[in-house]
Design an enzyme around this catalytic site. Structure first.
Site, PDB file in Angstrom:
ATOM      1  N   GLY A  20      85.608 100.969  -1.209  1.00 11.87           N
ATOM      2  CA  GLY A  20      87.239 100.821  -0.645  1.00 11.87           C
ATOM      3  C   GLY A  20      87.482 101.753   0.524  1.00 11.87           C
ATOM      4  O   GLY A  20      88.959 101.858   0.535  1.00 11.87           O
ATOM      5  N   SER A  21      86.533 101.954   1.452  1.00 10.73           N
ATOM      6  CA  SER A  21      87.083 102.848   2.652  1.00 10.73           C
ATOM      7  C   SER A  21      88.044 101.884   3.535  1.00 10.73           C
ATOM      8  O   SER A  21      88.740 102.122   3.998  1.00 10.73           O
ATOM      9  CB  SER A  21      86.046 103.441   3.221  1.00 10.73           C
ATOM     10  OG  SER A  21      85.348 102.294   4.007  1.00 10.73           O
ATOM     11  N   ASN A  22      87.497 100.344   3.663  1.00 10.62           N
ATOM     12  CA  ASN A  22      88.282  99.669   4.331  1.00 10.62           C
ATOM     13  C   ASN A  22      89.626  99.457   3.901  1.00 10.62           C
ATOM     14  O   ASN A  22      90.691  99.147   4.466  1.00 10.62           O
ATOM     15  CB  ASN A  22      87.669  98.199   4.577  1.00 10.62           C
ATOM     16  CG  ASN A  22      86.728  98.283   5.663  1.00 10.62           C
ATOM     17  OD1 ASN A  22      87.120  98.575   6.838  1.00 10.62           O
ATOM     18  ND2 ASN A  22      85.402  98.479   5.514  1.00 10.62           N
ATOM     19  N   LEU A  98      83.382  83.318  -2.746  1.00  8.69           N
ATOM     20  CA  LEU A  98      84.593  82.197  -3.271  1.00  8.69           C
ATOM     21  C   LEU A  98      84.247  80.897  -3.280  1.00  8.69           C
ATOM     22  O   LEU A  98      83.493  80.633  -2.122  1.00  8.69           O
ATOM     23  CB  LEU A  98      85.691  82.784  -2.432  1.00  8.69           C
ATOM     24  CG  LEU A  98      86.351  84.227  -2.586  1.00  8.69           C
ATOM     25  CD1 LEU A  98      87.337  84.435  -1.533  1.00  8.69           C
ATOM     26  CD2 LEU A  98      86.727  84.404  -4.151  1.00  8.69           C
ATOM     27  N   ASN A 112      87.458  88.265   6.383  1.00  7.50           N
ATOM     28  CA  ASN A 112      86.218  89.287   5.949  1.00  7.50           C
ATOM     29  C   ASN A 112      85.819  89.820   6.966  1.00  7.50           C
ATOM     30  O   ASN A 112      85.951  89.799   8.019  1.00  7.50           O
ATOM     31  CB  ASN A 112      85.134  88.367   5.678  1.00  7.50           C
ATOM     32  CG  ASN A 112      84.034  89.044   4.922  1.00  7.50           C
ATOM     33  OD1 ASN A 112      84.239  90.101   4.071  1.00  7.50           O
ATOM     34  ND2 ASN A 112      82.858  88.902   5.177  1.00  7.50           N
ATOM     35  N   HIS A 114      82.283  92.082   8.287  1.00 12.34           N
ATOM     36  CA  HIS A 114      80.897  92.118   7.984  1.00 12.34           C
ATOM     37  C   HIS A 114      80.323  93.039   9.030  1.00 12.34           C
ATOM     38  O   HIS A 114      80.542  93.129  10.198  1.00 12.34           O
ATOM     39  CB  HIS A 114      80.466  90.745   8.269  1.00 12.34           C
ATOM     40  CG  HIS A 114      78.965  90.617   8.049  1.00 12.34           C
ATOM     41  ND1 HIS A 114      78.418  90.563   6.550  1.00 12.34           N
ATOM     42  CD2 HIS A 114      77.845  90.584   8.735  1.00 12.34           C
ATOM     43  CE1 HIS A 114      77.146  90.517   6.632  1.00 12.34           C
ATOM     44  NE2 HIS A 114      76.690  90.455   7.801  1.00 12.34           N
ATOM     45  N   GLU A 179      84.778  99.780  11.897  1.00 11.59           N
ATOM     46  CA  GLU A 179      85.270  98.652  10.942  1.00 11.59           C
ATOM     47  C   GLU A 179      86.769  98.953  10.695  1.00 11.59           C
ATOM     48  O   GLU A 179      87.781  98.323  10.868  1.00 11.59           O
ATOM     49  CB  GLU A 179      84.684  98.627   9.798  1.00 11.59           C
ATOM     50  CG  GLU A 179      83.202  98.038   9.622  1.00 11.59           C
ATOM     51  CD  GLU A 179      82.487  97.885   8.419  1.00 11.59           C
ATOM     52  OE1 GLU A 179      83.061  97.508   7.444  1.00 11.59           O
ATOM     53  OE2 GLU A 179      81.254  98.024   8.357  1.00 11.59           O
TER      54      GLU A 179
HETATM   55  C1  GRF Z   1      81.497  97.453   4.717  1.00  8.92           C
HETATM   56  O1  GRF Z   1      80.506  97.885   5.383  1.00  8.92           O
HETATM   57  C2  GRF Z   1      81.798  96.033   4.988  1.00  8.92           C
HETATM   58  O2  GRF Z   1      81.656  95.669   6.318  1.00  8.92           O
HETATM   59  C3  GRF Z   1      81.054  95.169   4.136  1.00  8.92           C
HETATM   60  O3  GRF Z   1      81.043  96.142   2.975  1.00  8.92           O
HETATM   61  C4  GRF Z   1      81.243  97.415   3.167  1.00  8.92           C
HETATM   62  C5  GRF Z   1      82.276  97.819   2.396  1.00  8.92           C
HETATM   63  O4  GRF Z   1      82.754  99.146   2.564  1.00  8.92           O
HETATM   64  N1  GRF Z   1      81.502  94.004   3.850  1.00  8.92           N
HETATM   65  P1  GRF Z   1      84.066  99.752   1.922  1.00  8.92           P
HETATM   66  O5  GRF Z   1      83.918  99.335   0.514  1.00  8.92           O
HETATM   67  O6  GRF Z   1      85.305  98.940   2.520  1.00  8.92           O
HETATM   68  O7  GRF Z   1      83.874 101.306   2.084  1.00  8.92           O
END
Ligand code: GRF
Length: 194
Positions: A20-22, A98, A112, A114, A179
Site C-alpha cells: 500500500g505504498s501507492n 475484476l 491501474n 503497472h 509510481e
Molecule cells: C506497484 O509496483 C504497482 O505498480 C503494482 O503493484 C505494486 C504495488 O505496490 N501494480 P504498493 O502496494 O502500492 O506498495
C-alpha cells in the site's frame, strides 16, 4: 459517459492487496487542498495487506473481500461503492482481476498502475523479465482498466533507465518512487479530460 467535471472532488476508492505504498501516497495527495480526490473507501482482498494500516491510521473505511465467490464479493463491493457515492476507482497493487460486468459499471473510471512500460511486460514479474531481456529502459504506466489484463488506454507513463547492476529489487524500488509521482498526475489528467 456521465460528465464528472462539475464535481469538486472525486469520491475515490482505492483497491489494494499488499504494502500500500501507492495507497499512502494517494492518501497524502488527497489531503492537499488542490487535490481532485477524496478517498472514501479502501478495499482489499487480503486481510493481511499491510496497506490496510494506512487506511486505519487515516480513518478511512476499509473493507476486506476475499474473492472466494467473485460475483458475490463484487456485488458487495458495488453496494459499498454506491453507498459511498464513489465515482473513481484506483487500483494500487490490487491482485484480483475484476469481472467484465464490474468494469462495465465503472467504465472509464477505473485506473491501474503497472510497473512496466506498457504494452510491454503485462502481468507479473515485470522487473525480472525486463532485466532478463536486457532492456535498456523500463518504467511505470497508469492506464484505464478494461476487460483485458493491463491493456486499457494509457493515461501517463514514465520511462526509467535500467542500470547494468540492477536487480529486480533495486529496479522495483526505483520505479516505485516514480509510481508515486505519476499516479496523482494521471488522476488529474483523467479527471480533467472526463
Ligand atoms: C506497484 O509496483 C504497482 O505498480 C503494482 O503493484 C505494486 C504495488 O505496490 N501494480 P504498493 O502496494 O502500492 O506498495
Amino acid at each position: 459517459m456521465k460528465k464528472l467535471i462539475g464535481l469538486k472532488k472525486f469520491n475515490t476508492a482505492i483497491f489494494i492487496s499488499g504494502n500500500g505504498s501507492n495507497l499512502l501516497n494517494l492518501i497524502k495527495y488527497s489531503l492537499k487542498r488542490r487535490s481532485i480526490i477524496r478517498i472514501k473507501a479502501v478495499v482489499s482482498n487480503d486481510l493481511g495487506a499491510k496497506g490496510l494500516e494506512h487506511a486505519k491510521k487515516y480513518r478511512i473505511i476499509k473493507k476486506v473481500f476475499k474473492f472466494k465467490n467473485k460475483i458475490d464479493d463484487e456485488n458487495k463491493i458495488l453496494r459499498l461503492l454506491k453507498d459511498k457515492n464513489i465515482n473513481l476507482i484506483c487500483l494500487a497493487g490490487f491482485m484480483k482481476i475484476l469481472s467484465k460486468n464490474f468494469i462495465k459499471k465503472f467504465k472509464g473510471k477505473i485506473l491501474n498502475i503497472h510497473p512496466s512500460l506498457l504494452p510491454k511486460y503485462k502481468g507479473l514479474n515485470t522487473h525480472f523479465r525486463a532485466i532478463k531481456n536486457r532492456e535498456k529502459f523500463s518504467g511505470c504506466t497508469v492506464h484505464l482498466v478494461n476487460a483485458k489484463l493491463d491493456s486499457g488506454q494509457i493515461i501517463l507513463q514514465k520511462k526509467i533507465k535500467i542500470y547494468k547492476n540492477d536487480s529486480p529489487n533495486s529496479l522495483a524500488k526505483r520505479i516505485l518512487k516514480h509510481e508515486h509521482k505519476i499516479y496523482p498526475k494521471a488522476i488529474e489528467k483523467l479527471t480533467t479530460n472526463l
